[in-house]
Scaffold this motif. Sequence first.
Motif, PDB file in Angstrom:
ATOM      1  N   GLY A  77       0.173  -1.252  -0.499  1.00  0.00           N
ATOM      2  CA  GLY A  77       0.459  -0.381   0.267  1.00  0.00           C
ATOM      3  C   GLY A  77       0.800   1.234  -0.146  1.00  0.00           C
ATOM      4  N   VAL A  78       0.965   2.197  -1.003  1.00  0.00           N
ATOM      5  CA  VAL A  78       1.612   3.471  -0.733  1.00  0.00           C
ATOM      6  C   VAL A  78       0.611   4.858  -0.844  1.00  0.00           C
ATOM      7  CG1 VAL A  78       3.518   2.544  -2.244  1.00  0.00           C
ATOM      8  CG2 VAL A  78       1.370   3.742  -3.444  1.00  0.00           C
ATOM      9  N   HIS A  79       0.565   5.413  -0.651  1.00  0.00           N
ATOM     10  CA  HIS A  79       0.285   7.075  -0.402  1.00  0.00           C
ATOM     11  C   HIS A  79       0.480   7.761  -1.857  1.00  0.00           C
ATOM     12  CE1 HIS A  79       0.574   5.838   3.628  1.00  0.00           C
ATOM     13  NE2 HIS A  79      -0.879   5.833   3.549  1.00  0.00           N
ATOM     14  N   ARG A  80      -0.587   7.859  -2.646  1.00  0.00           N
ATOM     15  CA  ARG A  80       0.257   8.488  -4.199  1.00  0.00           C
ATOM     16  C   ARG A  80       0.655  10.198  -3.586  1.00  0.00           C
ATOM     17  NH1 ARG A  80      -5.416   7.433  -7.595  1.00  0.00           N
ATOM     18  NH2 ARG A  80      -5.676   7.116  -5.108  1.00  0.00           N
ATOM     19  N   CYS A  81       0.335  10.801  -2.901  1.00  0.00           N
ATOM     20  CA  CYS A  81       0.393  12.646  -2.629  1.00  0.00           C
ATOM     21  C   CYS A  81       2.126  12.710  -1.856  1.00  0.00           C
ATOM     22  CB  CYS A  81      -0.385  13.292  -2.256  1.00  0.00           C
ATOM     23  SG  CYS A  81      -0.284  11.943  -0.018  1.00  0.00           S
ATOM     24  N   PHE A  90       6.494   9.144 -10.397  1.00  0.00           N
ATOM     25  CA  PHE A  90       5.389   8.974  -9.695  1.00  0.00           C
ATOM     26  C   PHE A  90       4.240   9.648 -10.200  1.00  0.00           C
ATOM     27  CE2 PHE A  90       7.599   5.553  -7.471  1.00  0.00           C
ATOM     28  CZ  PHE A  90       6.633   4.583  -7.959  1.00  0.00           C
ATOM     29  N   TYR A  91       5.340  11.292  -9.827  1.00  0.00           N
ATOM     30  CA  TYR A  91       3.985  12.637 -10.348  1.00  0.00           C
ATOM     31  C   TYR A  91       3.534  12.098 -11.665  1.00  0.00           C
ATOM     32  CZ  TYR A  91       3.023  16.970 -11.868  1.00  0.00           C
ATOM     33  OH  TYR A  91       2.315  17.823 -11.909  1.00  0.00           O
ATOM     34  N   GLU A  92       4.595  12.019 -12.640  1.00  0.00           N
ATOM     35  CA  GLU A  92       4.357  11.598 -13.372  1.00  0.00           C
ATOM     36  C   GLU A  92       3.447  10.245 -14.249  1.00  0.00           C
ATOM     37  OE1 GLU A  92       4.925  13.711 -16.461  1.00  0.00           O
ATOM     38  OE2 GLU A  92       6.174  14.803 -15.423  1.00  0.00           O
ATOM     39  N   LEU A  93       3.551   9.166 -13.517  1.00  0.00           N
ATOM     40  CA  LEU A  93       2.994   8.374 -13.136  1.00  0.00           C
ATOM     41  C   LEU A  93       1.631   8.669 -12.758  1.00  0.00           C
ATOM     42  CD1 LEU A  93       2.710   4.845 -13.783  1.00  0.00           C
ATOM     43  CD2 LEU A  93       3.410   4.991 -11.607  1.00  0.00           C
ATOM     44  N   PHE A  94       1.079   9.168 -12.008  1.00  0.00           N
ATOM     45  CA  PHE A  94      -0.440   9.284 -11.187  1.00  0.00           C
ATOM     46  C   PHE A  94      -0.874  10.192 -12.287  1.00  0.00           C
ATOM     47  CE2 PHE A  94       1.399   8.104  -7.017  1.00  0.00           C
ATOM     48  CZ  PHE A  94       1.666   6.401  -7.758  1.00  0.00           C
ATOM     49  N   LYS A  95      -0.717  11.001 -12.489  1.00  0.00           N
ATOM     50  CA  LYS A  95      -0.730  11.621 -13.398  1.00  0.00           C
ATOM     51  C   LYS A  95      -1.680  12.049 -14.628  1.00  0.00           C
ATOM     52  CE  LYS A  95       0.246  16.369 -15.864  1.00  0.00           C
ATOM     53  NZ  LYS A  95       1.331  17.478 -16.317  1.00  0.00           N
ATOM     54  N   LYS A  96      -0.678  10.767 -14.612  1.00  0.00           N
ATOM     55  CA  LYS A  96      -1.084  10.713 -16.199  1.00  0.00           C
ATOM     56  C   LYS A  96      -2.490   8.873 -16.509  1.00  0.00           C
ATOM     57  CE  LYS A  96       1.445   6.545 -17.969  1.00  0.00           C
ATOM     58  NZ  LYS A  96       2.361   5.556 -18.694  1.00  0.00           N
ATOM     59  N   ASP A  97      -2.231   8.519 -15.520  1.00  0.00           N
ATOM     60  CA  ASP A  97      -3.371   7.354 -15.121  1.00  0.00           C
ATOM     61  C   ASP A  97      -4.744   8.231 -14.309  1.00  0.00           C
ATOM     62  OD1 ASP A  97      -1.926   5.506 -16.272  1.00  0.00           O
ATOM     63  OD2 ASP A  97      -1.884   4.744 -14.265  1.00  0.00           O
ATOM     64  N   LYS A  98      -4.424   9.118 -14.223  1.00  0.00           N
ATOM     65  CA  LYS A  98      -5.943   9.630 -13.359  1.00  0.00           C
ATOM     66  C   LYS A  98      -7.595   9.759 -13.836  1.00  0.00           C
ATOM     67  CE  LYS A  98      -6.903  15.291 -12.057  1.00  0.00           C
ATOM     68  NZ  LYS A  98      -6.641  16.293 -12.572  1.00  0.00           N
ATOM     69  N   ASP A  99      -7.327   9.707 -15.171  1.00  0.00           N
ATOM     70  CA  ASP A  99      -8.969   9.521 -15.602  1.00  0.00           C
ATOM     71  C   ASP A  99      -9.108   8.253 -14.974  1.00  0.00           C
ATOM     72  OD1 ASP A  99      -8.948  11.846 -17.242  1.00  0.00           O
ATOM     73  OD2 ASP A  99      -8.122  11.088 -18.441  1.00  0.00           O
ATOM     74  N   SER A 100      -8.332   7.121 -15.508  1.00  0.00           N
ATOM     75  CA  SER A 100      -8.418   5.780 -14.268  1.00  0.00           C
ATOM     76  C   SER A 100      -8.923   5.634 -13.600  1.00  0.00           C
ATOM     77  CB  SER A 100      -7.659   4.752 -15.364  1.00  0.00           C
ATOM     78  OG  SER A 100      -6.228   5.660 -14.448  1.00  0.00           O
ATOM     79  N   MET A 101      -8.169   6.850 -12.416  1.00  0.00           N
ATOM     80  CA  MET A 101      -8.496   6.601 -11.018  1.00  0.00           C
ATOM     81  C   MET A 101      -9.670   7.596 -10.833  1.00  0.00           C
ATOM     82  SD  MET A 101      -4.941   8.285  -9.452  1.00  0.00           S
ATOM     83  CE  MET A 101      -3.562   8.598 -10.784  1.00  0.00           C
ATOM     84  N   MET A 114       6.485  -1.083 -14.865  1.00  0.00           N
ATOM     85  CA  MET A 114       7.554   0.157 -14.419  1.00  0.00           C
ATOM     86  C   MET A 114       8.718   0.150 -14.754  1.00  0.00           C
ATOM     87  SD  MET A 114       5.227   1.837 -11.119  1.00  0.00           S
ATOM     88  CE  MET A 114       5.723   0.102 -10.127  1.00  0.00           C
ATOM     89  N   LEU A 115       9.283  -1.435 -14.847  1.00  0.00           N
ATOM     90  CA  LEU A 115      10.651  -1.629 -15.162  1.00  0.00           C
ATOM     91  C   LEU A 115      11.338  -1.772 -15.990  1.00  0.00           C
ATOM     92  CD1 LEU A 115      12.102  -3.414 -11.397  1.00  0.00           C
ATOM     93  CD2 LEU A 115      11.746  -0.936 -11.733  1.00  0.00           C
ATOM     94  N   PRO A 116      11.873  -0.712 -17.148  1.00  0.00           N
ATOM     95  CA  PRO A 116      12.373  -1.251 -18.167  1.00  0.00           C
ATOM     96  C   PRO A 116      13.080  -2.751 -18.583  1.00  0.00           C
ATOM     97  CG  PRO A 116      13.817   0.662 -17.632  1.00  0.00           C
ATOM     98  CD  PRO A 116      12.706  -0.086 -16.271  1.00  0.00           C
ATOM     99  N   TYR A 117      13.620  -2.725 -17.662  1.00  0.00           N
ATOM    100  CA  TYR A 117      14.802  -4.429 -17.622  1.00  0.00           C
ATOM    101  C   TYR A 117      14.741  -4.312 -16.011  1.00  0.00           C
ATOM    102  CZ  TYR A 117      18.909  -3.955 -15.662  1.00  0.00           C
ATOM    103  OH  TYR A 117      20.552  -3.368 -14.259  1.00  0.00           O
ATOM    104  N   PHE A 174      13.235   5.320 -10.646  1.00  0.00           N
ATOM    105  CA  PHE A 174      11.909   6.148  -9.232  1.00  0.00           C
ATOM    106  C   PHE A 174      12.438   7.468  -9.374  1.00  0.00           C
ATOM    107  CE2 PHE A 174      10.458   1.917  -8.102  1.00  0.00           C
ATOM    108  CZ  PHE A 174       9.731   1.620  -9.409  1.00  0.00           C
ATOM    109  N   GLN A 175      14.158   8.181  -9.911  1.00  0.00           N
ATOM    110  CA  GLN A 175      14.069   9.539 -10.094  1.00  0.00           C
ATOM    111  C   GLN A 175      14.196   9.749  -8.574  1.00  0.00           C
ATOM    112  OE1 GLN A 175      12.472  11.053 -12.780  1.00  0.00           O
ATOM    113  NE2 GLN A 175      11.756  10.010 -13.912  1.00  0.00           N
ATOM    114  N   VAL A 176      15.051   9.286  -7.400  1.00  0.00           N
ATOM    115  CA  VAL A 176      15.647   9.737  -6.071  1.00  0.00           C
ATOM    116  C   VAL A 176      17.497   9.899  -6.056  1.00  0.00           C
ATOM    117  CG1 VAL A 176      15.435   9.656  -4.008  1.00  0.00           C
ATOM    118  CG2 VAL A 176      13.518   8.333  -5.242  1.00  0.00           C
TER     119      VAL A 176
END
Length: 586
Positions: A77-81, A90-101, A114-117, A174-176
């Motif tokens: 379980g995660v908190h998207r905010c 994750f910002y881009e991922l959640f933004k892209k899926d806003k309509d489905s959410m 989510m992983l390219p390899y 995940f760009q940290v």
Amino acid sequence: MEDSLEPSSSLSFTSSSLISNGSTSYNISTQSVPEGGSSLEIISLAKLSASLEQLVVSSSTIDYSDADIVVEDVSVGVHRCILASRSQFFYELFKKDKDSMEKESRPKYYMKDMLPYGSVGHEAFLIFLSYLYTGKLKPCPPEVSTCVDDQCIHHACRPAINFSVDLMYASAIFQVPELVSLFQRRLVNFVEKALVEDVIPILLVAFHCQSVQLLNQCVHRVARSDLDSISIEKEVPYEVANDIKSIRLKYQNTNDDTLVAEDPLREKSIRRIHKALDSDDVELVKLLLTESDITLDAAHALHYAVAYCDPKVVSEVLNLGMADVNLRNLRGYTVLHVAALRREPSIIVPLLEKGARALEATPDGQNSVSICKRLTRPKDYNAKTEQGQKSNKDRLCIDVLEREIRRNPISTDASSSSTRIVDDLHMELLYLEDRVAFARLLFPSEAKLAMDIANAETTSQYPGLMASRGSSGNLREVDLNETPIAKNERILARMAALKKTVETGRRYFPNCSEVLDKFMLDDLHDDSLYLDKGSAEEQKNKKQRFMELKEDVHKAFTKDKAELHRVGLSSTSSSPTLKRQRKLLK
């Protein structure tokens, strides 16, 4: 494991601000608290960190999360905010899926998508997730970041490397960036310490995460090594393999002016045999052998099949009866060593049936069992297998090899490795005898209890340090009235009792054992045993060290005694072991 990432170190908490322009950086240091208003800010941030951590810790009881990320078939379980504010990915991922959410009450994401390899393990993702919430990096869980070899100090074994690789990969994808930098430094430290085959996972993550400095160090390490060119071609990207070959050629030209050129026709014949094995075509292999003067052993075909081919192909090659199962390749590895690296029981068992010797050692002193153990995590080794499920391969390989060693402890084949095996047993027996002898000298009561629990007194008397360095401790001493089998059984029984004595001491008297470990590592050499030898200055230093040792012994005994009291050795306990321990406390 390296200590560069301990929670007590100063960590940089950096987040990409998605509300205001630029990025906001906070430096949180547990080393010192600055004066004035800054200290209040740090205290506030620390409280915020602790509060956010509760969202992770308390998720099993009260779950406030609003999305799931599935890692290794486990929903987290995660908190998207929070994830969106800390990671641009994750910002881009959640933004892209806003309509489905808006249509779905609780969205679910899969790590593999989510992983390219490659992959990121469940425990590694939890460590990464905890950092996103708190800005604090937790210690690596030993069940997934250490191996099951008791002799390993876990500073560069494969599980330790793989766990750091997972965390660096997750941090990069995940760009940290601050975590990428931390784990890159850790992996740089691993490169020179690790076996060359264990550098390959580091090289791959450096390549895919575009970490130029780390990749360059890995490339040079592999180029300087004896890893064969075929393995390099099979296991690393094409362009990296070419770089390694170029650098290796420069090393060779610099260090050897009399290089013998490879025979291109011979190399071509060997590669054709390998390609036939890749195609699972053993009949073609037989045909190629008849068309050239290359043998299976000359091509190291069995080594290749064990490393890269299907177990059925390995069995077919074995059934040809044309390959030596104990042949060593250019690195000094037998076929069984390569099989241990792969950890596939259906390959290991046929090799043993064909006469592969489990006690053969690599040039760096590992046998097939220790190779398997250095690759196996406690989580995998101790995993319970439910009825009807497949057996755990990691544990099965270790169990099979250990049974083979017990069944045939010293091969009767007069191979070139037999002398080295006896030497290894001799050195191990000397170490165990010395350690138990000094335990009896420094901690007589504790050593007596450990030997009683291990039934050590039932074996032949231990000669101790001085005698073990004489003829009575020599494994090559000949007793005409003793058969080789009886001698092997006596030696192994003696070693088993000594090992159990040491293990018992570590379990019940950890502080005393720690003093002994340090003494055996730092102080055990011949001259240090005699306080009256050497110059006046040397004698003074020895006496000072002896006084320090006495103090260490006293402190260790006091700590272990207090610990035994704390664990509740009450008078109601009926265990024979606990009764003996209570006698020590009186």
